[in-house]
Write a protein that holds these residues in place. Structure first.
Motif, PDB file in Angstrom:
ATOM      1  N   PHE A   1     -29.388 -75.974  49.297  1.00 45.03           N
ATOM      2  CA  PHE A   1     -28.986 -74.735  48.640  1.00 45.03           C
ATOM      3  C   PHE A   1     -29.453 -74.708  47.191  1.00 45.03           C
ATOM      4  O   PHE A   1     -29.574 -75.759  46.543  1.00 45.03           O
ATOM      5  N   ASN A   2     -29.669 -73.496  46.701  1.00 46.24           N
ATOM      6  CA  ASN A   2     -29.760 -73.267  45.267  1.00 46.24           C
ATOM      7  C   ASN A   2     -28.365 -72.870  44.811  1.00 46.24           C
ATOM      8  O   ASN A   2     -27.854 -71.811  45.189  1.00 46.24           O
ATOM      9  N   LEU A   3     -27.736 -73.699  44.011  1.00 43.85           N
ATOM     10  CA  LEU A   3     -26.358 -73.491  43.590  1.00 43.85           C
ATOM     11  C   LEU A   3     -26.272 -72.365  42.570  1.00 43.85           C
ATOM     12  O   LEU A   3     -27.086 -72.293  41.646  1.00 43.85           O
ATOM     13  N   MET A   4     -25.269 -71.498  42.736  1.00 46.01           N
ATOM     14  CA  MET A   4     -25.096 -70.339  41.865  1.00 46.01           C
ATOM     15  C   MET A   4     -23.625 -70.257  41.444  1.00 46.01           C
ATOM     16  O   MET A   4     -22.860 -69.455  41.987  1.00 46.01           O
ATOM     17  N   PRO A   5     -23.210 -71.107  40.492  1.00 45.21           N
ATOM     18  CA  PRO A   5     -21.809 -71.111  40.072  1.00 45.21           C
ATOM     19  C   PRO A   5     -21.394 -69.779  39.450  1.00 45.21           C
ATOM     20  O   PRO A   5     -22.230 -69.040  38.915  1.00 45.21           O
ATOM     21  N   ASP A   6     -20.092 -69.521  39.505  1.00 45.54           N
ATOM     22  CA  ASP A   6     -19.579 -68.277  38.939  1.00 45.54           C
ATOM     23  C   ASP A   6     -19.786 -68.204  37.436  1.00 45.54           C
ATOM     24  O   ASP A   6     -20.167 -67.169  36.897  1.00 45.54           O
ATOM     25  N   VAL A   7     -19.550 -69.334  36.745  1.00 44.30           N
ATOM     26  CA  VAL A   7     -19.642 -69.380  35.285  1.00 44.30           C
ATOM     27  C   VAL A   7     -20.349 -70.668  34.871  1.00 44.30           C
ATOM     28  O   VAL A   7     -20.056 -71.739  35.408  1.00 44.30           O
ATOM     29  N   PHE A   8     -21.264 -70.562  33.937  1.00 46.52           N
ATOM     30  CA  PHE A   8     -21.909 -71.735  33.340  1.00 46.52           C
ATOM     31  C   PHE A   8     -21.302 -71.995  31.966  1.00 46.52           C
ATOM     32  O   PHE A   8     -20.908 -71.059  31.280  1.00 46.52           O
ATOM     33  N   PRO A   9     -21.242 -73.270  31.532  1.00 47.09           N
ATOM     34  CA  PRO A   9     -21.635 -74.470  32.273  1.00 47.09           C
ATOM     35  C   PRO A   9     -20.528 -75.056  33.142  1.00 47.09           C
ATOM     36  O   PRO A   9     -20.751 -75.983  33.896  1.00 47.09           O
ATOM     37  N   SER A  10     -19.295 -74.501  33.038  1.00 47.39           N
ATOM     38  CA  SER A  10     -18.146 -75.140  33.679  1.00 47.39           C
ATOM     39  C   SER A  10     -18.307 -75.246  35.189  1.00 47.39           C
ATOM     40  O   SER A  10     -17.961 -76.275  35.788  1.00 47.39           O
ATOM     41  N   GLY A  11     -18.826 -74.203  35.848  1.00 52.09           N
ATOM     42  CA  GLY A  11     -18.969 -74.249  37.298  1.00 52.09           C
ATOM     43  C   GLY A  11     -19.897 -75.360  37.750  1.00 52.09           C
ATOM     44  O   GLY A  11     -19.626 -76.053  38.741  1.00 52.09           O
ATOM     45  N   LEU A  12     -21.015 -75.561  37.029  1.00 56.64           N
ATOM     46  CA  LEU A  12     -21.956 -76.621  37.380  1.00 56.64           C
ATOM     47  C   LEU A  12     -21.352 -77.991  37.085  1.00 56.64           C
ATOM     48  O   LEU A  12     -21.502 -78.928  37.877  1.00 56.64           O
ATOM     49  N   GLU A  13     -20.660 -78.116  35.956  1.00 55.16           N
ATOM     50  CA  GLU A  13     -20.015 -79.397  35.615  1.00 55.16           C
ATOM     51  C   GLU A  13     -19.009 -79.795  36.683  1.00 55.16           C
ATOM     52  O   GLU A  13     -18.964 -80.960  37.110  1.00 55.16           O
ATOM     53  N   LEU A  14     -18.183 -78.846  37.108  1.00 58.66           N
ATOM     54  CA  LEU A  14     -17.185 -79.134  38.140  1.00 58.66           C
ATOM     55  C   LEU A  14     -17.852 -79.570  39.438  1.00 58.66           C
ATOM     56  O   LEU A  14     -17.383 -80.489  40.117  1.00 58.66           O
ATOM     57  N   PHE A  15     -18.959 -78.912  39.801  1.00 56.42           N
ATOM     58  CA  PHE A  15     -19.673 -79.270  41.023  1.00 56.42           C
ATOM     59  C   PHE A  15     -20.218 -80.690  40.933  1.00 56.42           C
ATOM     60  O   PHE A  15     -20.065 -81.489  41.871  1.00 56.42           O
ATOM     61  N   VAL A  16     -20.862 -81.016  39.824  1.00 57.67           N
ATOM     62  CA  VAL A  16     -21.439 -82.353  39.659  1.00 57.67           C
ATOM     63  C   VAL A  16     -20.355 -83.424  39.659  1.00 57.67           C
ATOM     64  O   VAL A  16     -20.516 -84.500  40.249  1.00 57.67           O
ATOM     65  N   GLU A  17     -19.220 -83.137  39.044  1.00 56.27           N
ATOM     66  CA  GLU A  17     -18.162 -84.141  38.917  1.00 56.27           C
ATOM     67  C   GLU A  17     -17.326 -84.300  40.187  1.00 56.27           C
ATOM     68  O   GLU A  17     -16.817 -85.394  40.471  1.00 56.27           O
TER      69      GLU A  17
END
Length: 445
Positions: free
Chosen positions: A389-405
């Motif tokens: 998938f190409n990840l498309m978080p709702d809000v950056f950077p928090s959405g990507l940080e939460l996904f990675v963590e």
């Protein structure tokens, strides 16, 4: 454990995928031109060992400039931005969108080859054609060609670019200090292209790149887009909203790929995945509700723009307009992406309100905790509908940080995703080999 591995990129559009992302507490509306914001995102993605960072692009604002913008635009030139991000990352792939509608093949071939050299083989070109009338008005104001002509031009454009990338043999650079010969005799070639749209002699001004060719992605979902992908692409950034649609799309693309004489699994299928992530589903729902409240009626206008319809034709608690449900075709916007949303709405008889709980910008939407997001990813992957998938978080950077963590560790524990980079090029990350020059292939054949 599965031996097949997920491919995960991140698609970055300003502050996030939700229309109200830039209004969310802690977000800065000016981030979209702030280098530190982009650098931070690239480093987060690389910390999560993602395959690539993906940048969409448009040479227009998508709207009448006399009307106020409701969100930050796609402002920065993607190749310039990725050139900067290449210097602060070491493994992350870098994917830039460039339209074949307004460029010249020689310039595109040279820019991508340059960045592939400077990044040591981490670059991809996302090939698109442009159907936005505002963009056409920025390039001479000529009449917009129909979809068939746009795709014919795109196919010829790619042929020329690939020929230019092969205009130096792999062993062309001799660099013999003693003799003073920098290149091997007969190893640099003109391409002599004469076609419907382009006349290009070549050769390119620089040697073949670490990947042989930069990776080619394609993002169109119409029959013309799928056929273009089947003929040329290494990866597809598809728009898919349901598993049945994703399975049909994968089967269609693979059949077309074989028909073009390529291996069935030659293309990495990576649709967008919009998500809202919380520690629990309840927390994720609260976050989503807060964003929806901030966006208000703009959510309706946002969907209308994606579907290329007048917002007045949409009503929260009614189905989509009947002419859309009946499958009307228009040259405005992306027909393939529009079909994804319309097919979902038709099959499940969704109202506009219900539809907006299932998709954001054409793409599947998942709301939940880390296990739920991981389950949603694994379901489609194991079913064979996608390669990632190409990840498309709702809000950056928090959405990507939460996904990675919180999600990446679950995927790793399940044996679905890498724990560390084992290759240095984007082709390597995607499980694709380096492309040798055409003359080497011909000699081997």
């Amino acid at each position: 454990m599965s031996t097949r591995q997920l491919h995960l990129g991140v698609n970055v559009l300003s502050d996030g995928m939700h229309p109200a992302a830039w209004q969310y507490p802690g977000a800065d509306p000016n981030w979209f031109t702030d280098l530190s914001f982009w650098t931070n995102l690239a480093r987060i993605a690389e910390r999560g060992t993602l395959d690539a960072l993906f940048l969409a692009d448009s040479p227009s604002l998508f709207q009448n400039p006399g009307e106020p913008l409701v969100a930050p635009p796609l402002a920065l030139d993607p190749l310039i931005l990725l050139s900067t991000l290449a210097s602060v990352t070491t493994h992350l792939g870098l994917i830039a969108t460039v339209s074949t509608s307004f460029e010249e093949p020689y310039n595109v071939a040279r820019r991508f080859a340059s960045l592939d050299h400077l990044s040591r083989g981490r670059v991809a070109w996302n090939v698109v054609t442009s159907s936005d009338p505002y963009a056409w008005n920025n390039f001479g104001g000529t009449a917009q060609p129909d979809r068939a002509q746009r795709y014919r031009r795109a196919a010829e454009f790619i042929d020329v670019v690939r020929a230019l990338w092969d205009s130096w043999d792999d062993d062309a650079v001799l660099a013999d200090k003693a003799s003073g010969a920098f290149s091997r005799p007969g190893a640099i070639h003109t391409i002599g292209h004469r076609g419907e749209f382009f006349s290009v002699d070549g050769p390119l001004t620089l040697p073949r790149t670490p990947q042989g060719h930069p990776v080619l992605f394609q993002a169109g979902g119409s029959p013309g887009g799928l056929d273009l992908a089947a003929r040329y692409a290494d990866g597809v950034f598809a728009a898919q909203a349901s598993l049945p649609d994703a399975l049909r799309n994968a089967a269609d693309l693979k059949a077309r790929t074989v028909a073009h004489g390529r291996p069935r699994d030659a293309i990495r299928i990576m649709p967008g995945l919009s998500f809202v992530l919380g520690s629990t589903e309840a927390e994720a729902r609260r976050r989503h509700d807060e964003l929806n409240e901030l966006a208000g009626e703009r959510r309706l206008a946002h969907l209308a723009a994606q579907l290329s319809v007048n917002p007045a034709e949409l009503s929260w608690d009614q189905p989509l307009p009947q002419w859309l449900l009946d499958g009307a075709v228009t040259d405005a916007g992306s027909q393939g992406a529009r079909d994804i949303v319309v097919n979902l709405a038709r099959r499940e008889r969704l109202t506009v309100r219900e539809l907006l709980e299932r998709v954001i910008t054409w793409h599947r939407l998942v709301i939940g905790g880390p296990e739920q997001i991981a389950d949603a990813i694994e379901e489609w992957f194991v079913a064979g509908a996608v390669d990632g998938f190409n990840l498309m978080p709702d809000v950056f950077p928090s959405g990507l940080e939460l996904f990675v963590e919180h999600v990446i560790p679950i995927l790793r524990q399940r044996g679905l995703f890498r724990r560390e980079y084992t290759t240095t090029t984007l082709r390597g990350h995607l499980g694709l080999g380096r492309i040798p020059d055409r003359r080497t292939v011909a000699r081997a054949g």
